[in-house]
Design a protein around this motif. Structure first.
Motif, short mmCIF file in Angstrom:
data_model
loop_
_atom_site.label_atom_id
_atom_site.label_comp_id
_atom_site.label_asym_id
_atom_site.label_seq_id
_atom_site.Cartn_x
_atom_site.Cartn_y
_atom_site.Cartn_z
N LEU A 13 10.77 -2.34 28.46
CA LEU A 13 12.41 -2.75 28.17
C LEU A 13 13.02 -2.75 29.35
O LEU A 13 13.34 -2.19 30.61
N PRO A 14 13.49 -4.29 30.33
CA PRO A 14 13.84 -4.19 31.30
C PRO A 14 15.20 -4.79 31.93
O PRO A 14 15.79 -4.50 30.23
N CYS A 15 15.92 -4.01 32.42
CA CYS A 15 16.88 -4.53 32.75
C CYS A 15 17.49 -5.09 33.07
O CYS A 15 17.16 -6.54 34.32
N GLY A 16 18.74 -6.59 33.06
CA GLY A 16 19.14 -7.13 33.35
C GLY A 16 19.81 -6.76 34.85
O GLY A 16 19.93 -5.76 35.53
N THR A 17 19.56 -8.10 35.93
CA THR A 17 19.88 -8.38 37.03
C THR A 17 21.52 -9.11 37.25
O THR A 17 21.92 -8.51 38.42
N ALA A 18 21.62 -9.41 36.11
CA ALA A 18 22.78 -10.17 36.20
C ALA A 18 23.71 -9.59 34.90
O ALA A 18 22.75 -9.09 33.66
N GLU A 19 25.18 -8.77 35.65
CA GLU A 19 25.24 -8.51 33.98
C GLU A 19 26.76 -9.25 33.61
O GLU A 19 27.85 -9.41 34.78
N ILE A 20 26.88 -9.68 32.56
CA ILE A 20 27.49 -10.33 31.46
C ILE A 20 29.12 -9.56 31.09
O ILE A 20 28.39 -8.39 30.59
N ASP A 21 30.31 -9.67 31.60
CA ASP A 21 31.26 -8.54 31.62
C ASP A 21 32.52 -8.75 30.90
O ASP A 21 33.72 -10.30 32.20
N PHE A 22 33.09 -8.82 29.64
CA PHE A 22 34.09 -9.66 29.36
C PHE A 22 35.88 -8.66 29.75
O PHE A 22 36.62 -9.44 29.59
N PHE A 23 35.65 -7.70 30.30
CA PHE A 23 36.23 -6.55 30.35
C PHE A 23 37.43 -7.58 31.82
O PHE A 23 36.65 -7.54 33.24
N GLY A 24 38.55 -7.70 31.58
CA GLY A 24 39.02 -8.48 32.98
C GLY A 24 39.38 -9.94 32.44
O GLY A 24 39.94 -10.89 33.78
N SER A 25 38.04 -10.55 32.34
CA SER A 25 37.88 -11.84 32.05
C SER A 25 39.02 -12.44 30.94
O SER A 25 39.84 -11.49 29.96
N GLN A 26 39.44 -13.58 31.24
CA GLN A 26 40.86 -14.31 30.88
C GLN A 26 40.31 -15.61 30.03
O GLN A 26 39.61 -16.27 30.26
N VAL A 27 40.57 -15.55 28.81
CA VAL A 27 40.50 -17.05 28.34
C VAL A 27 41.42 -18.19 28.94
O VAL A 27 42.40 -18.22 28.62
N THR A 28 40.92 -19.23 29.94
CA THR A 28 41.59 -20.48 30.74
C THR A 28 41.87 -21.11 29.76
O THR A 28 42.43 -22.47 29.94
N GLU A 29 40.41 -21.67 28.94
CA GLU A 29 40.43 -22.93 27.98
C GLU A 29 39.95 -21.95 26.00
O GLU A 29 39.67 -21.60 26.12
N SER A 30 41.16 -22.67 25.25
CA SER A 30 41.18 -22.57 24.20
C SER A 30 41.10 -23.75 23.11
O SER A 30 41.99 -23.53 22.77
N SER A 31 39.53 -24.63 23.10
CA SER A 31 40.21 -25.86 22.34
C SER A 31 38.45 -26.21 22.12
O SER A 31 38.32 -26.63 21.69
N LEU A 32 38.34 -25.05 20.76
CA LEU A 32 36.66 -25.12 20.72
C LEU A 32 36.74 -26.29 19.66
O LEU A 32 35.18 -27.03 19.40
N ASN A 33 37.27 -26.29 19.27
CA ASN A 33 37.36 -27.64 18.19
C ASN A 33 37.62 -28.92 18.91
O ASN A 33 36.58 -30.20 18.71
N SER A 34 37.94 -29.31 20.10
CA SER A 34 37.73 -30.75 20.12
C SER A 34 37.34 -30.32 21.99
O SER A 34 37.05 -31.71 22.61
N SER A 35 37.42 -29.79 22.31
CA SER A 35 36.63 -29.30 23.86
C SER A 35 35.63 -28.18 24.27
O SER A 35 34.54 -28.28 24.14
N SER A 36 36.45 -26.52 24.96
CA SER A 36 35.67 -25.74 24.77
C SER A 36 36.44 -24.39 24.94
O SER A 36 37.42 -24.97 25.04
N LEU A 37 35.69 -22.92 24.98
CA LEU A 37 36.13 -22.23 24.92
C LEU A 37 35.83 -21.38 26.33
O LEU A 37 34.45 -21.18 26.64
#
Length: 255
Positions: A13-37
């Protein structure tokens, strides 16, 4: 902790070299029905900030669109019962909006706690399940794999952890992780059946998780010795639990 993992190549099982981290992230677009999240600042590539942009591929129904957000160190998508939608998860540079290719990284999904819910991810290199997983696997070949929630469900949301590295037993057993390499985008199909007790379900996701916290531990020789143990234990696992990756000929038990 012991894991069952299906590899498309290799035995560790390898370790990833890029870390995806949602802590501190913000939702800057929340229109999943019409556009994107859009979740801003979830990763970095060569010092450049990367966003995650989720777009729908067909009709999307939500019970509570306000729950398409950041919860602790998780991102969440809410899906209405009796509906299914495929999404593209796209990594883009914050400043230019151009595709950002990540070297190797994990994405983990949580809260697949109801037998009417299922998830199917495309484009992965391997997936990781905990020993004793409550998820049921439906597969056609190596990469066409769907996971269903358990017939007898527990409640991973009472309370829901805010940290993917610190999960309750129920949260751990209703989660799975996927490893990707050299990707800027991948697709996720989420579905909820008509007879789910609630009006909808929240699907939680993050980068690395408690499932992948032991990555890189051990040697190739250790994995070779583990192969025979995996084969000998597969029968007992199949007899006592749902169909897991242990039934796959290239599955190994990792310690």
């Amino acid at each position: 902790m012991t894991f069952i993992t299906m590899h498309t190549g290799g035995m560790q099982l390898p370790c990833g070299t890029a870390e995806i981290d949602f802590f501190g992230s913000q939702v800057t677009e929340s229109s999943l029905n019409s556009s994107s999240l859009t979740f801003s600042n979830v990763a970095s590539v060569e010092g450049k900030t990367v966003d995650l942009v989720v777009t729908k591929l067909w009709t999307y129904k939500s019970t509570s669109p306000d729950q398409n957000t950041v919860f602790g160190k998780f991102g969440t998508i809410n899906l209405h019962k009796n509906s299914s939608t495929s999404f593209n998860f796209n990594f883009v540079y914050t400043d230019s909006g151009e595709a950002a290719v990540l070297d190797t990284f994990y994405m983990s999904f949580f809260g697949i706690s109801n037998h009417m819910a299922n998830i199917k991810v495309a484009g992965f290199d391997q997936y990781v399940l905990p020993l004793g997983s409550l998820l049921r696997k439906q597969a056609r070949g190596d990469v066409d794999v769907k996971f269903h929630g358990p017939m007898k469900e527990c409640d991973p949301f009472d309370p829901m952890s805010e940290d993917p590295l610190v999960l309750s037993e129920c949260q751990l057993k209703t989660s799975l992780s996927y490893l990707f390499s050299k990707k800027s985008t991948f697709s996720v199909k989420l579905a909820v059946g008509v007879f789910t007790p609630a009006d909808g379900i929240n699907f939680y996701f993050a980068g690395s998780s408690q499932l992948t916290s032991g990555c890189g531990d051990g040697s190739v020789a250790k994995m070779l010795s583990a192969e025979s143990k995996a084969l000998s234990s597969a029968a007992s696992i199949a007899a006592t639990g749902p169909p897991l990756a242990s039934r796959h000929p290239r599955a190994f038990v990792l310690h």
